[in-house]
Design a protein around this motif. Sequence first.
Motif, short mmCIF file in Angstrom:
data_model
loop_
_atom_site.label_atom_id
_atom_site.label_comp_id
_atom_site.label_asym_id
_atom_site.label_seq_id
_atom_site.Cartn_x
_atom_site.Cartn_y
_atom_site.Cartn_z
N VAL A 115 0.86 -1.19 0.00
CA VAL A 115 0.00 0.00 0.00
C VAL A 115 0.90 1.23 0.00
CG1 VAL A 115 -1.75 1.29 1.27
CG2 VAL A 115 -1.85 -1.20 1.23
N GLU A 116 0.70 2.10 -0.97
CA GLU A 116 1.50 3.33 -1.09
C GLU A 116 0.61 4.52 -0.80
OE1 GLU A 116 2.84 3.09 -5.09
OE2 GLU A 116 4.30 1.50 -4.71
N ILE A 117 1.12 5.47 -0.03
CA ILE A 117 0.34 6.65 0.36
C ILE A 117 1.06 7.89 -0.14
CG2 ILE A 117 -0.56 7.96 2.32
CD1 ILE A 117 -0.55 5.15 3.79
N TYR A 118 0.37 8.65 -0.98
CA TYR A 118 0.91 9.87 -1.59
C TYR A 118 0.35 11.09 -0.87
CZ TYR A 118 2.42 6.92 -5.49
OH TYR A 118 3.02 5.96 -6.25
N SER B 46 -13.44 7.26 9.67
CA SER B 46 -13.24 7.90 10.98
C SER B 46 -11.99 8.78 11.00
CB SER B 46 -13.13 6.81 12.05
OG SER B 46 -13.31 7.35 13.33
N GLY B 47 -11.95 9.74 10.06
CA GLY B 47 -10.80 10.65 9.97
C GLY B 47 -9.75 10.08 9.06
N GLU B 48 -8.56 9.80 9.62
CA GLU B 48 -7.46 9.32 8.80
C GLU B 48 -7.10 7.87 9.13
OE1 GLU B 48 -4.15 11.95 8.85
OE2 GLU B 48 -5.22 13.55 7.82
N TYR C 201 -4.51 -0.40 8.79
CA TYR C 201 -3.09 -0.10 8.65
C TYR C 201 -2.68 0.98 9.65
CZ TYR C 201 -3.65 -2.55 4.21
OH TYR C 201 -3.93 -3.49 3.25
N ASP C 202 -1.54 0.76 10.28
CA ASP C 202 -0.95 1.76 11.17
C ASP C 202 -0.06 2.65 10.32
OD1 ASP C 202 0.67 3.18 12.97
OD2 ASP C 202 0.55 1.59 14.47
#
Length: 649
Positions: free
Chosen positions: A3-6, A33-35, A49-50
């Motif tokens: 999982v990649e987060i941009y 629930s937010g982020e 995911y943490d």
Amino acid sequence: GAVEIYNFAANYFMEKVIPGHDARSVEALCWASGERLFGAGLGGTIVEYDLAQLCVSSSLDGGGGPIWSMAANSSGTQLAIGCEDGSVKLFQVIPGGIQFERNLDRRKGRILCLSWHPSDTHIAAGSIDIFRVLDVTSGQTLQRIMVNYHVQKVTRECVVWSIAFLSNSTVVTADSFGRVQFWDWERGTLVESHTVSTSAVLSLAVSEKEDSIVVGTSTGATYQLQLLPVKMGSLEKRWVRTKPFQYHTHDVRAVAHSSTALISGGLDAQLVIRPLMERVQKRGYDVVLRKFTFPHRRLVSCARKARLLLFQFSQHLELWRLGSTDETGKDGQVLPVCRMPEHLVQLKSKGPEHIYCSCISPCGSWVAYSTTTRFHLYRVRYEGDGVSIKKVANVPKLLLPAYQLQFSADSGSLFIASARGSVHVLQLPEPGGCKHLHTFRPPSGSPEAVYLLAVSGDGRWLAAVGGDWAIHIYNLKCLKHHCVVPTYSCAVTALAIHPLTNNLVIAYSDQQLFEFSIPEKQYTAWSRAVQNCGLHQAWLERDTPITHIAFNPKNPSHILLHDVYMFCLLDKSLPLPDNNALLMNQSALKQLPETVRRRQLHAFKICKKFQPLLFADMLDESCLVMVERPIMDIKTQLPPPIQQKKFGT
């Protein structure tokens, strides 16, 4: 399963990567629930995911077999999953995880897509040949609509691949017949139908204002549909297919619609962000078409003294010895190789976890790599043409998780970036063992993991960057925290410490460059001059981040930088270019007489010959190594695309 987060605010920088796992496919992702980020896949479990520790923090079995779809309600308090057994299950989002709430009405056929009504009262669920609308309160099916009821003599099944529930109670479906259809679910009637492709429409996303839709097809094309007035000034509006885009070659499996762009990704391993110019308020990074194929971090490490390269793949490492030549030549010549590059070792990682980071020591005698739950250190010996490799036993347990590895210049220490801003220091005595020496932690603490490290050539200083973008400097002789670099509003993409001056050079995701004097705890005069004058507009408008910084040992004023598309030699002794000057002027300068050329020289010397460039570094005073990864090498590993008839062939 990675999982990649941009981070869009940080110039679309790939800020976080959660490593993949062979037994964990990801069929659906959603924010709640937010982020808080949740994922689900064909393994049948829902995972959270943490984002600070970059791992799976909790998981729960869905109880309905493989999970094909997942969606969160508008408030982010509930998750709905669509399962292989035809059930739609609701889960409550609670602190620390999720909790099963109840089953909704179950029918035959896997649930391939889900969408909540914006009021959270109904859920639309797409399956094969049909879609259903369920009442969230009662759990009953209120409407069951066959998507092919109006088509005569259908011989093959129609798969509803994607679905969206609009606030005006219209349900939008995308199916394997290449259609985007609009339904009045209360009456069970078809309102509009648009055949956008001769093959399947696989994905669909709606803008926040519900006036634009983007769809992705199995031919690699994406289309935009807009809700427009029938005629000027009319209140009646219809959906119109307005813009086709062909940025992909294979299935477009996922699309998203932001306020200013259409985002698509598919089997060709490309993430494409296409700006909507009519929605962009001001000129900036939002107006650039972007294609992401390669990660924004290094997967290659170099043993300069031994002239070795270590390549990191998902589940193995490859160690190569570089070739050499005895010839010399002019600029642009390809020299004959007297010794071919040699593949020495392939080191396979056991188990389903993917390798997250790896490194080779400058002398080539140590190789280290880490997965989410395991850290491995190997001793490598070279005997003539043979290579022997031995695993180091009794590695300290506290080193996990490891997010970045860096050896010292003398290969005597290994620095391990870990969770909560900590960096472990490991001593590597000559017989082949290892000993934990110290753990550095930021004085004020940090919840984020360290993702970049840089060590000085004299072994005195260590710089560490965490997910909070703070750069901490540690003194390796005293084993104490030295200082913090002044905070900046963007992510750090690369940093390195000059071997002679101990100045820290930092590249940020907005393309700004800073130089910080570690002994003096302040920015250098050159760095202040750069900020006063400003960098060239063409440099700042580049859309790929700097991933590596190196130095020329022969010339202290040279800084070597590279991204995927260019290699740059930055000469601090020359003046900075203003916006009227040509940034890429190397070919033009060659045509000019010596006197004129000197007047037009500036600090940036850019080469775009090597593409895509994954790594560049100095081996010694006269040798530079480049690592390219040709796009065609990746495309030959993909399944063949759908054949399309082209006019005139």
